[in-house]
Design a protein around this motif. Sequence first.
Motif, PDB file in Angstrom:
ATOM      1  N   GLY A  25       0.714   2.448  74.350  1.00  0.00           N
ATOM      2  CA  GLY A  25       0.420   1.714  75.577  1.00  0.00           C
ATOM      3  C   GLY A  25       0.569   2.595  76.799  1.00  0.00           C
ATOM      4  N   PHE A  26       0.753   1.947  77.945  1.00  0.00           N
ATOM      5  CA  PHE A  26       0.743   2.651  79.234  1.00  0.00           C
ATOM      6  C   PHE A  26       1.981   2.294  80.048  1.00  0.00           C
ATOM      7  CE2 PHE A  26      -3.594   1.991  77.845  1.00  0.00           C
ATOM      8  CZ  PHE A  26      -4.141   3.264  77.954  1.00  0.00           C
ATOM      9  N   LEU A  27       2.389   3.237  80.901  1.00  0.00           N
ATOM     10  CA  LEU A  27       3.542   3.047  81.782  1.00  0.00           C
ATOM     11  C   LEU A  27       3.094   2.567  83.153  1.00  0.00           C
ATOM     12  CD1 LEU A  27       6.010   6.046  81.278  1.00  0.00           C
ATOM     13  CD2 LEU A  27       6.437   3.636  80.789  1.00  0.00           C
ATOM     14  N   LYS A  28       3.887   1.648  83.721  1.00  0.00           N
ATOM     15  CA  LYS A  28       3.624   1.167  85.075  1.00  0.00           C
ATOM     16  C   LYS A  28       4.894   1.309  85.896  1.00  0.00           C
ATOM     17  CE  LYS A  28       2.166  -2.907  87.717  1.00  0.00           C
ATOM     18  NZ  LYS A  28       1.782  -4.354  87.636  1.00  0.00           N
ATOM     19  N   PHE A  29       4.753   1.900  87.080  1.00  0.00           N
ATOM     20  CA  PHE A  29       5.903   2.109  87.962  1.00  0.00           C
ATOM     21  C   PHE A  29       6.256   0.818  88.685  1.00  0.00           C
ATOM     22  CE2 PHE A  29       7.651   3.438  92.155  1.00  0.00           C
ATOM     23  CZ  PHE A  29       8.824   4.014  91.687  1.00  0.00           C
TER      24      PHE A  29
ATOM     25  N   PRO B 196       8.503  -0.378  91.798  1.00  0.00           N
ATOM     26  CA  PRO B 196       9.322   0.068  92.942  1.00  0.00           C
ATOM     27  C   PRO B 196      10.692  -0.613  92.949  1.00  0.00           C
ATOM     28  CG  PRO B 196       7.092  -0.479  93.643  1.00  0.00           C
ATOM     29  CD  PRO B 196       7.223  -0.951  92.232  1.00  0.00           C
ATOM     30  N   GLU B 197      11.698   0.171  93.283  1.00  0.00           N
ATOM     31  CA  GLU B 197      13.072  -0.310  93.434  1.00  0.00           C
ATOM     32  C   GLU B 197      13.661  -0.864  92.136  1.00  0.00           C
ATOM     33  OE1 GLU B 197      13.215  -3.063  96.643  1.00  0.00           O
ATOM     34  OE2 GLU B 197      12.442  -1.643  98.128  1.00  0.00           O
ATOM     35  N   LYS B 198      13.094  -0.471  91.010  1.00  0.00           N
ATOM     36  CA  LYS B 198      13.637  -0.859  89.714  1.00  0.00           C
ATOM     37  C   LYS B 198      14.113   0.394  88.978  1.00  0.00           C
ATOM     38  CE  LYS B 198      12.572  -5.313  89.751  1.00  0.00           C
ATOM     39  NZ  LYS B 198      13.592  -6.393  89.660  1.00  0.00           N
ATOM     40  N   PRO B 199      15.206   0.256  88.217  1.00  0.00           N
ATOM     41  CA  PRO B 199      15.694   1.429  87.477  1.00  0.00           C
ATOM     42  C   PRO B 199      14.939   1.669  86.180  1.00  0.00           C
ATOM     43  CG  PRO B 199      17.149  -0.428  87.091  1.00  0.00           C
ATOM     44  CD  PRO B 199      16.107  -0.898  88.069  1.00  0.00           C
ATOM     45  N   PHE B 200      13.864   0.934  85.994  1.00  0.00           N
ATOM     46  CA  PHE B 200      13.097   1.083  84.758  1.00  0.00           C
ATOM     47  C   PHE B 200      11.604   0.963  85.074  1.00  0.00           C
ATOM     48  CE2 PHE B 200      14.656  -3.295  85.152  1.00  0.00           C
ATOM     49  CZ  PHE B 200      13.472  -3.999  85.210  1.00  0.00           C
ATOM     50  N   ALA B 201      10.787   1.475  84.160  1.00  0.00           N
ATOM     51  CA  ALA B 201       9.330   1.324  84.233  1.00  0.00           C
ATOM     52  C   ALA B 201       8.919   0.249  83.237  1.00  0.00           C
ATOM     53  CB  ALA B 201       8.644   2.640  83.919  1.00  0.00           C
ATOM     54  N   LEU B 202       7.733  -0.324  83.437  1.00  0.00           N
ATOM     55  CA  LEU B 202       7.228  -1.352  82.537  1.00  0.00           C
ATOM     56  C   LEU B 202       6.201  -0.734  81.600  1.00  0.00           C
ATOM     57  CD1 LEU B 202       7.263  -4.375  81.816  1.00  0.00           C
ATOM     58  CD2 LEU B 202       5.317  -4.664  83.372  1.00  0.00           C
ATOM     59  N   PHE B 203       6.440  -0.894  80.302  1.00  0.00           N
ATOM     60  CA  PHE B 203       5.510  -0.377  79.295  1.00  0.00           C
ATOM     61  C   PHE B 203       4.653  -1.539  78.806  1.00  0.00           C
ATOM     62  CE2 PHE B 203       4.203   0.701  74.987  1.00  0.00           C
ATOM     63  CZ  PHE B 203       3.776   2.012  75.132  1.00  0.00           C
ATOM     64  N   SER B 204       3.328  -1.402  78.917  1.00  0.00           N
ATOM     65  CA  SER B 204       2.393  -2.443  78.499  1.00  0.00           C
ATOM     66  C   SER B 204       1.710  -2.017  77.208  1.00  0.00           C
ATOM     67  CB  SER B 204       1.339  -2.698  79.578  1.00  0.00           C
ATOM     68  OG  SER B 204       1.954  -3.176  80.759  1.00  0.00           O
TER      69      SER B 204
END
Length: 771
Positions: free
Chosen positions: A172-176, A178-186
């Motif tokens: 899948g793909f990474l999404k940044f 903002p102001e979160k200590p983690f990225a979202l993987f879809s």
Amino acid sequence: PSSPPPPSTSLSHLSVWSLWGAGPSAALHFLFFVFPLQGQLRINPKKFTDAFIPSHDDTHDIYLEGIAARNRALNGDIVVVQILPPEQWKVNTPPVRSDTDTEGVSESEIQKDHKRMAAQKNVVHHSCATDEVVNRFQKISLSDKQMSQFSLLLEYQVVYIIEKKHSRAVTGFLKFLPEKPFALFSPMDHRVPRINIPLTNCPADFSLHPSSYAKVLFVCRIIDWPADSNFALGELAKSLGEAGEIQPETEGILMEYDVDFSEFSDEVLGCLPTNLPWSIPPEEIRKRRDLRRECIFTIDPASARDLDDALSCKQLPDGNFEVGVHIADVSYFVEEGNALDAIASQRATSVYLVHMVIPMLPRLLCEELCSLNPHTDRLTFSVIWKMSPDGKILDEWFGRSVICSCVKLSYDQAQSLIEAPEKIFSAEELPTVDPLHTVDEIHQAILNLHAIAQNLRAQRFINGALKLNQPKLCFTLNKETMMPQGCSTDEHKDSNELVEEFMLLANMATANHVYQSFPDLALLRCHPPPKTKLMEEVKELCTQLGFDIDISSAGALNKSLNTLYGDDEFHAARRDVLTNLCSRPMKIALYFCAGILKDTELFKHYALNVPFYTHFTSPIRRHADIIVHRLLASSLTVEVGKQASLCNDKKTAAKKVSELSTDLFFGMFVKECGPLDSMAIVMGVLDKAFDVIVWKFRVQKRIYCKVSLSSFHHRKVGKKSELRLVWKPKDQESPPIEQVRLQNTRFFRIFTDTLLSFADMLSVSLLRLAA
């Protein structure tokens, strides 16, 4: 729970009236307090909120509605489900569709079903819940026929995961964020939840330049999934490269399906012979039947390098034939329990992609020491029959042997020999033949085998066998870039059928032999009959379309399909459609240990219509065949049941990976060589989409009513749907193009413009239809 609940004989879509004889209250109490049920979870790929497990008798599916009901289980996991309290049950008619049913149904249709269901739902309150359900049913005033159609839609939830079959790896793909200590993987597979990835686990410059990674494909592994969260926690396993490219997409598929494509370790390679070039020890030859002077040859695809089967045929003085099937003796090199056996057992099968093979065994074995290469002494297991010209078996012998193949033939070369029985072929027209044998001798052996194979095949279908041929896409690749340059479907010729018949005969003979010798240890392969409900629905649909099929048995289905194919210009397309429809309810064949199943009725192979079947003929690429060879050699100590389960899992994964590889290359082919113009045939009509088979390539795709249409109108008569399409005019001054009515099996032309990363997006946004 810390331990799984007890085994279950649970029921799902029960007609309330089937238990009413014991009293309404007793019936509902029985349903509530029945033991939990276990099975393999299937999540609908077209609507990921719907999931199913088979009922205990596998006659119908148990429906799990919503992601929460799955309780963090993933597709393929073996789970335990339990009925929720009665206040959460529903009164429903008709029963909810299974994921097999919804393969040909658009999301909007399923949503409509759920809305109707919700309107009927009438959730029961906690107080006197069971009595209130009883009261509701008692107030229903319907005829007996109508009553029998009412059912309680029991609500189920996963309460335990017995075995995590899903690899927990996903591309899948990474999404940044903002102001979160983690990225979202879809994930690209929507059946897998979105995953939170700590920024510390992301590329170093991801937070500064997230746009640079927008098209980068990653592999992520789920490491945890809190019970109170819709998001899993994970870690990045690998950055694969840009999405849409062959190498990263392929690697992602392999990792997602847990296919081991690493290099073999030194420990594994240390199990191989070191004194190369290797030759058979004289003492080993003395233990075997020496067939090196016999006329034995191989018939394989022209590009094949792992030749694990050979054939022989000579006429006897009494007019009968001695026919032999000779299989590479891989078990001689793969000693039970060593590191080589361990990795072969773990991989369980070779995996065939469009452009490469992931071998089960090191190439030194696959392509040299075990491969039945011409003019080279090789160790084999042989099955030799004395046969009458019509294929009747008069005598049979099993044993270890040594052979020397006199020639390597391709399917095309064998076909040329079959098609020209009177021709005298010169030595230059075939590959190099061993001096001990002549081209005429090989030609005559091929002709005799072909004649016997035709009789064997005819007898198989008289005895009730079923054949549902699924065409396979083949690609011509650029040798430097490995990009597809051409695409076609494979053609099944007489030479293919010749080899197939004798491999089937050898497998059936071996199955009988090992079962008689080892009734508790024999590794067999069964093919359960299709689900009755789904086959009846296919029959009803075919009847509405004017096709009358007999589903009473495998043989009856085969006979009726052959009658319906016809011989007009569209017979091939009609065959593809009917084959596709009838294949959907079919179950997959499975390996099993004979000692585990006590009812021999469960041993049967539905499609072949035989009581015993196994795999013996491909030990270079299947570990199951090695186990069967060991059984023949009486040297088995491994846990057959456990290995049978692993072989099933790996074979299923290998098949899916092969299909995804074909999809990937077809997408690349359209992208590189398109636009393409081809006839297509409608497979199914939905309310906002329709499924087609692109006739030239035998590719099935779904086309949504979003492209080039001014409007569309749907109606449904029984199980038959119709769409009327109004095409947009080419210019504003022209009127809309006249309507086109789409029905099942109607032909039309489709036109492909371009293609993005995956071929399965073809029908969504990249087909322009022409009336």
